[in-house]
Scaffold this motif. Structure first.
Motif, PDB file in Angstrom:
ATOM      1  N   GLY A  68      11.181  -7.698 -15.387  1.00 59.21           N
ATOM      2  CA  GLY A  68      11.216  -9.095 -15.156  1.00 59.21           C
ATOM      3  C   GLY A  68      10.959  -9.911 -16.100  1.00 59.21           C
ATOM      4  N   ARG A  69      10.715 -11.429 -15.792  1.00 58.82           N
ATOM      5  CA  ARG A  69      10.406 -12.469 -16.756  1.00 58.82           C
ATOM      6  C   ARG A  69       8.967 -12.801 -16.546  1.00 58.82           C
ATOM      7  NH1 ARG A  69      14.879 -15.000 -18.783  1.00 58.82           N
ATOM      8  NH2 ARG A  69      16.996 -13.894 -18.024  1.00 58.82           N
TER       9      ARG A  69
ATOM     10  N   GLU B 226       8.150 -14.741  -8.690  1.00 62.38           N
ATOM     11  CA  GLU B 226       9.102 -14.121  -8.916  1.00 62.38           C
ATOM     12  C   GLU B 226       9.775 -13.026  -7.853  1.00 62.38           C
ATOM     13  OE1 GLU B 226      10.563 -12.655 -13.078  1.00 62.38           O
ATOM     14  OE2 GLU B 226       9.177 -11.008 -12.280  1.00 62.38           O
TER      15      GLU B 226
ATOM     16  N   GLY C 123      16.617 -13.214  -8.268  1.00 61.81           N
ATOM     17  CA  GLY C 123      15.530 -12.971  -9.268  1.00 61.81           C
ATOM     18  C   GLY C 123      16.301 -11.837 -10.262  1.00 61.81           C
ATOM     19  N   PRO C 124      15.285 -11.364 -11.188  1.00 59.57           N
ATOM     20  CA  PRO C 124      15.826 -10.698 -12.277  1.00 59.57           C
ATOM     21  C   PRO C 124      16.376  -9.167 -11.919  1.00 59.57           C
ATOM     22  CG  PRO C 124      13.589 -11.335 -12.582  1.00 59.57           C
ATOM     23  CD  PRO C 124      13.875 -11.641 -11.392  1.00 59.57           C
ATOM     24  N   GLU C 125      17.593  -8.887 -12.756  1.00 59.30           N
ATOM     25  CA  GLU C 125      18.327  -7.490 -12.134  1.00 59.30           C
ATOM     26  C   GLU C 125      17.594  -6.119 -12.361  1.00 59.30           C
ATOM     27  OE1 GLU C 125      21.240  -6.960 -10.549  1.00 59.30           O
ATOM     28  OE2 GLU C 125      21.144  -8.817 -10.135  1.00 59.30           O
ATOM     29  N   ASP C 126      16.848  -6.415 -13.460  1.00 61.13           N
ATOM     30  CA  ASP C 126      15.873  -4.957 -13.674  1.00 61.13           C
ATOM     31  C   ASP C 126      14.848  -4.733 -12.438  1.00 61.13           C
ATOM     32  OD1 ASP C 126      14.195  -7.269 -14.558  1.00 61.13           O
ATOM     33  OD2 ASP C 126      13.612  -6.094 -16.279  1.00 61.13           O
TER      34      ASP C 126
ATOM     35  N   VAL D  76      14.825 -12.475 -22.349  1.00 59.31           N
ATOM     36  CA  VAL D  76      14.430 -11.341 -22.416  1.00 59.31           C
ATOM     37  C   VAL D  76      15.180 -10.197 -23.201  1.00 59.31           C
ATOM     38  CG1 VAL D  76      13.564 -11.455 -19.634  1.00 59.31           C
ATOM     39  CG2 VAL D  76      15.877 -10.707 -20.350  1.00 59.31           C
TER      40      VAL D  76
ATOM     41  N   GLU E  11      18.715 -10.471 -25.150  1.00 61.01           N
ATOM     42  CA  GLU E  11      19.278 -11.786 -25.021  1.00 61.01           C
ATOM     43  C   GLU E  11      19.608 -12.468 -26.207  1.00 61.01           C
ATOM     44  OE1 GLU E  11      18.664 -13.251 -20.329  1.00 61.01           O
ATOM     45  OE2 GLU E  11      17.521 -13.984 -21.961  1.00 61.01           O
TER      46      GLU E  11
ATOM     47  N   PRO F 265      17.267  -1.949 -20.374  1.00 60.15           N
ATOM     48  CA  PRO F 265      16.268  -2.857 -19.738  1.00 60.15           C
ATOM     49  C   PRO F 265      15.014  -1.914 -19.239  1.00 60.15           C
ATOM     50  CG  PRO F 265      18.101  -2.236 -18.287  1.00 60.15           C
ATOM     51  CD  PRO F 265      18.269  -1.797 -19.596  1.00 60.15           C
TER      52      PRO F 265
END
Length: 438
Positions: free
Chosen positions: A259-260, A270, A279-282, A386, A389, A427
């Motif tokens: 995540g972030r 989150e 939310g974050p894909e991972d 992340v 990127e 990821p």
């Protein structure tokens, strides 16, 4: 309940230490006696320290590890959750355990998500120490939420909401608590046999019928080497299976944070994004992988966890769980008084070292150096870029949050040192292996 030792045989701690020092496999009576003796104070801490170091170097067979684990379970109470009901129906119990990683708040999403099916999720969790966060610390960011539930209250919440996240009682595997404190100050925490027995003794004592393990590797994990993580997973699956628990393990990556968000209230926020369908894909991918694995173990093979994150059912389940434990799911989360940006020094593709990011969050006040120390629930690190990127020189890549402004310089320096550029490594949360005992 203490381990029983046969009256016809006398044991001696020094001889047991010498036996393991010399590479001999300990028999069942020796394992039972030494674990029970240490728990009762008959075996001195320095003797158990010597044995722990001998085990660190000499290892243990699968039989020894299984016996050591069962001796620690027998040192206290084993909960019976076989009669947990939701409504009028008996339901299977499922649980998940992570070996610890940076940004790993999966439990906060997975527990209420699983409870949207006809299962009960008894999640006994712990607090953070060092660079990895603790689930209870994260949830205590929520005003009113309480971690301490006795067995009766835990069963009541399980029956009402299908999900509970709480602290393990002092009567569950007390031998492990005493032994962990000793291992923590003797450099023997990474021992695979003792790490596996420590984790599994608490999970078996908890009384769950099905257990899914998330065994992490990479710089943010306690076992950075993938081969070590696979071996730890294999040993734990064998222990659980031998104890009658349907156990499986996913070996997953934590070279870069999940995540972030890294820090208590930041990770809760989150998780609320994910429960709200974003939310974050991972994080979403790993949550869904673990959910499918747990549900398959109890015969639910057509599950679509992603759909239940998107349609509001998982959020409703989360709100019910938090409310049942005294929390206010609508209350604002703590916000840090001081925030400092970190910018990219050069163009390229971002690479974050998970350990460095975790240490930066710890330095900001989100973690603790010793058990019982207070944490700053608003402190931590938020990543704006992340792994993989693209950035330009001068782009803001992260912010450090702290309640105490004096903590910022060290945390920022640590975070800058954790930032690099280069080709992407994939990821966090990618599944490298899957092991099943069922």
């Amino acid at each position: 309940m203490s381990a029983r030792v046969g009256p016809a045989r006398r044991h001696d701690a020094v001889r047991i230490i010498e036996a393991k020092r010399d590479g001999r496999e300990l028999d069942d009576d020796e394992v039972d006696w030494i674990v029970d003796g240490f728990t009762r104070g008959v075996v001195a801490p320095e003797q158990m320290s010597a044995l722990a170091m001998a085990i660190y170097f000499r290892g243990m067979t699968d039989r020894e590890i299984a016996r050591w684990t069962s001796a620690m379970v027998r040192s206290g109470t084993r909960l019976d959750l076989s009669t947990v009901t939701r409504g009028d129906a008996l339901v299977p119990t499922v649980d998940k355990h992570s070996t610890g990683g940076v940004g790993d708040a999966i439990t906060l999403v997975l527990t209420p998500l699983l409870a949207t099916w006809d299962v009960a999720v008894p999640q006994l969790s712990g607090r953070g120490l060092g660079h990895t966060g603790g689930t209870l610390d994260k949830l205590e960011s929520i005003p009113g939420w309480r971690a301490g539930l006795d067995a009766a209250a835990m069963r009541e919440v399980l029956g009402r909401t299908g999900a509970v996240i709480c602290a393990a009682g002092s009567d569950l595997a007390p031998a492990d608590r005493a032994l962990y404190a000793l291992r923590d100050v003797t450099g023997t925490v990474p021992s695979i046999p003792m790490l596996a027995a420590s984790i599994m003794s608490k999970k078996i004592a908890e009384g769950t019928g099905t257990l899914v393990l998330d065994v992490k590797y990479g710089s943010g994990a306690f076992r950075p080497d993938p081969a070590d993580a696979r071996e730890l997973a294999r040993v734990m699956v064998a222990i659980g299976t031998a104890a009658g628990v349907r156990t499986s393990a996913l070996v997953t990556a934590n070279h870069t944070p999940l995540g972030r968000a890294v820090g208590n209230s930041l990770e809760v926020a989150e998780c609320l994004e994910i429960l709200g369908g974003g939310g974050p894909e991972d994080m979403i991918d790993l949550t869904c992988e673990l959910a499918r694995e747990a549900l398959a173990a109890v015969g639910i093979d057509d599950a679509d966890p992603r759909a239940r994150l998107g349609d509001g059912r998982a959020m409703d389940s989360y709100r019910a769980m938090i409310t049942a434990q005294g929390g206010d799911p609508d209350a604002p989360l703590p916000r840090a008084a001081h925030v400092e940006q970190v910018r990219a020094s050069a163009a390229g593709r971002v690479r974050w070292d998970a350990l460095g990011v975790g240490r930066a969050s710890w330095l900001s006040g989100a973690g603790r150096s010793r058990p019982g120390e207070a944490v700053d629930h608003a402190a931590g690190v938020l990543l704006h870029r992340v792994e993989g990127e693209a950035v330009r020189a001068g782009d803001v890549v992260a912010t450090v949050h702290a309640g105490d402004e004096r903590r910022l310089p060290a945390a920022v320096d640590e975070l800058r040192a954790a930032l690099g550029t280069g080709p992407g490594r994939g990821p966090a949360g990618e599944v490298a292996d899957r092991l099943r005992g069922w």
